[in-house]
Design a protein around this motif. Structure first.
Motif, short mmCIF file in Angstrom:
data_model
loop_
_atom_site.label_atom_id
_atom_site.label_comp_id
_atom_site.label_asym_id
_atom_site.label_seq_id
_atom_site.Cartn_x
_atom_site.Cartn_y
_atom_site.Cartn_z
N ALA A 93 69.00 12.48 10.41
CA ALA A 93 69.41 11.11 10.11
C ALA A 93 68.67 10.12 11.01
N ALA A 94 68.58 10.43 12.30
CA ALA A 94 67.86 9.54 13.22
C ALA A 94 66.38 9.49 12.90
N ALA A 95 65.80 10.64 12.55
CA ALA A 95 64.37 10.68 12.24
C ALA A 95 64.05 9.89 10.98
N LYS A 96 64.93 9.96 9.99
CA LYS A 96 64.68 9.21 8.75
C LYS A 96 64.75 7.70 9.00
N LEU A 97 65.59 7.28 9.93
CA LEU A 97 65.76 5.85 10.19
C LEU A 97 64.63 5.28 11.04
N ILE A 98 64.21 6.00 12.07
CA ILE A 98 63.24 5.42 13.01
C ILE A 98 62.03 6.31 13.25
N GLY A 99 61.90 7.42 12.53
CA GLY A 99 60.81 8.36 12.77
C GLY A 99 59.44 7.81 12.43
N HIS A 100 59.36 6.74 11.63
CA HIS A 100 58.07 6.19 11.25
C HIS A 100 57.44 5.33 12.34
N ARG A 101 58.20 4.96 13.35
CA ARG A 101 57.67 4.13 14.44
C ARG A 101 56.94 5.01 15.46
N LYS A 102 56.10 4.37 16.29
CA LYS A 102 55.47 5.10 17.38
C LYS A 102 56.56 5.59 18.33
N GLY A 103 56.56 6.87 18.57
CA GLY A 103 57.59 7.46 19.41
C GLY A 103 58.92 7.62 18.69
N GLY A 104 58.92 7.39 17.38
CA GLY A 104 60.18 7.42 16.63
C GLY A 104 60.91 8.74 16.73
N LEU A 105 60.18 9.86 16.68
CA LEU A 105 60.85 11.16 16.76
C LEU A 105 61.40 11.43 18.16
N ALA A 106 60.78 10.84 19.17
CA ALA A 106 61.32 10.96 20.53
C ALA A 106 62.64 10.19 20.63
N TYR A 107 62.65 8.97 20.06
CA TYR A 107 63.91 8.22 20.02
C TYR A 107 64.96 9.00 19.22
#
Length: 436
Positions: free
Chosen positions: A89-103
């Motif tokens: 769920a977190a990856a789908k929301l912000i995974g497209h940004r730089k560092g998104g998967l880390a967030y």
């Protein structure tokens, strides 16, 4: 009573450290040293009687049931792949940004920590889901392993936390107050980790390339798989914080809610249910053994008068509140690099809690303080259990690379711990406002 001196206690602490470093189980080492010390001071018969009274008194405490119920909730959620759903769920929301998967890894660790309460389990389960995806997207191994190892420590801070439950029983402090006090430090700790990722990605954009943006339909489907878990966690934490339910009642709600969610997802099978029961009994038994040993050891320390003597000695130095707490933090960080987290808490609480109270801090504040220091020990070389768990997940990454990756997060941990010392309201404001 000629042996009831601080020197006897210090010898006992030395023997305990030697046993722990030799590999003796924490609960056994604590119990043996405590029982042996009591036998030396009070006599063998009196020591056995006192230990028996401690055992019966602990077993009959109502709040002791909180721990296995929360553990059962966590093991039921294991069967419904909660860690995968939270990270997804977190990856789908912000995974497209730089560092998104880390967030997303930090968010997944925080979310899973609310239903699990174990740093090692959070690191392992989120790591198994997040690390392969981060590697596939071209993330640097130092960033991916460091983020997950550090994020795993959120499992001990964000309530419900097994460490806080154990501390509450040892220090005879309200578990509800401890859970409420942990909310702001837990959130700010996650924000500090996110800030570290933000800075690292801005300095070196190549270590965390941007990914593809997920369509809103996929985002909503991912959120749809975690909403009921989020609602249950909100009810548990909110109920405890507002005083509507006790921690034991909240734990019962969590266990029942986890069973309902597993049943609705059609993953509540006989095998998964028996596995959850077995793991809960195994883990609870291990923690109870540690708890009983710690209480006997605390009784030994109390009889020797070491805690009172240490508190008086620190008071006589006139260092002031902040300086005293900084010294305690340095000692905890030093021991935390050598000892397991629970061993650190159970060894130092009987000695350091009176010193912190003498310096003007409450037992609730000290519980958050020592848990935070204990968390740092999970990512602090040379022991750093989370780092070795992460290496077990990322077998292609050397332990040296994992150490390197966690350094920026470790630096943020030191700053965060210092802020808790300088601004105790970070811990005490919410319990004071809610009146728990």
């Amino acid at each position: 009573m000629i042996w009831a001196t601080s020197a006897t206690a210090l010898v006992g602490v030395g023997i305990l450290l030697a046993l722990l470093l030799a590999g003796v189980r924490i609960g056994v080492a604590l119990g043996l040293v405590g029982l042996g010390g009591l036998a030396l001071i009070l006599g063998p018969e009196a020591a056995l009687i006192k230990s028996g009274v401690i055992l019966v008194d602990t077993l009959t405490r109502y709040e002791l049931g909180t721990l296995p119920l929360f553990l059962f909730m966590a093991h039921v959620f294991f069967s419904v792949d909660a860690s995968r759903d939270l990270f997804d769920a977190a990856a789908k929301l912000i995974g497209h940004r730089k560092g998104g998967l880390a967030y997303a890894s930090i968010a997944g660790c925080a979310g899973f920590g609310t239903i699990n309460g174990s740093s090692l389990a959070t690191t392992a389960t989120v790591g198994l889901v997040a690390y392969p995806e981060m590697r596939r997207r071209g993330y640097a191994d130092t960033l991916s392993t460091g983020t997950i190892a550090a994020g795993g420590t959120l499992g001990q801070m964000i309530p419900p936390s097994g460490a806080l439950i154990v501390f509450g029983i040892i220090a005879e402090t309200s578990i509800g107050d401890l859970f409420t006090a942990a909310i702001i430090p837990g959130i700010t700790q996650a924000l500090f980790y996110a800030a570290v990722v933000f800075v690292l990605v801005r300095l070196r954009p190549d270590i965390a390339p941007a990914g593809e943006r997920a369509p809103w339909a996929e985002r909503l489907r991912a959120l749809g798989r975690v909403w009921e878990i989020g609602l249950l966690v909100a009810l548990i934490i909110g109920g405890i914080a507002t005083g509507l339910v006790s921690p034991s009642e909240a734990a019962a709600m969590g266990a029942a809610g986890a069973l309902i969610i597993a049943a609705l997802r059609r993953k509540l099978t006989r095998a998964s249910l028996f596995h959850a029961f077995a793991e809960t009994l195994r883990t609870s038994g291990l923690i109870y053994m540690i708890l009983f040993g710690a209480l006997i050891f605390a009784a030994f320390i109390g009889v020797t008068g070491l805690a009172d003597a240490a508190g008086q000695a620190v008071s006589d130095l006139g260092m002031g509140t902040v300086a005293t707490l900084v010294v305690l933090a340095l000692i905890l960080l030093l021991l935390g690099s050598l000892l397991d987290g629970l061993a650190l808490m159970l060894l130092t609480t009987p000695i350091m809690l009176p010193i912190a109270q003498e310096a003007g801090m409450s037992a609730v504040w000290f519980g958050i303080f020592i848990t935070r220091a204990m968390e740092i020990g999970f990512v602090h070389p040379p022991l750093g259990m989370n780092l070795y768990v992460m290496q077990g997940v990322a077998r292609d990454v050397s332990i040296g690379r994992i150490f390197k990756g966690v350094v920026p997060f470790l630096a943020s941990d030191f700053v965060h711990l210092l802020l808790i010392i300088l601004f105790p309201a970070m811990v005490m404001w919410l319990p004071d406002v809610l009146g728990n």
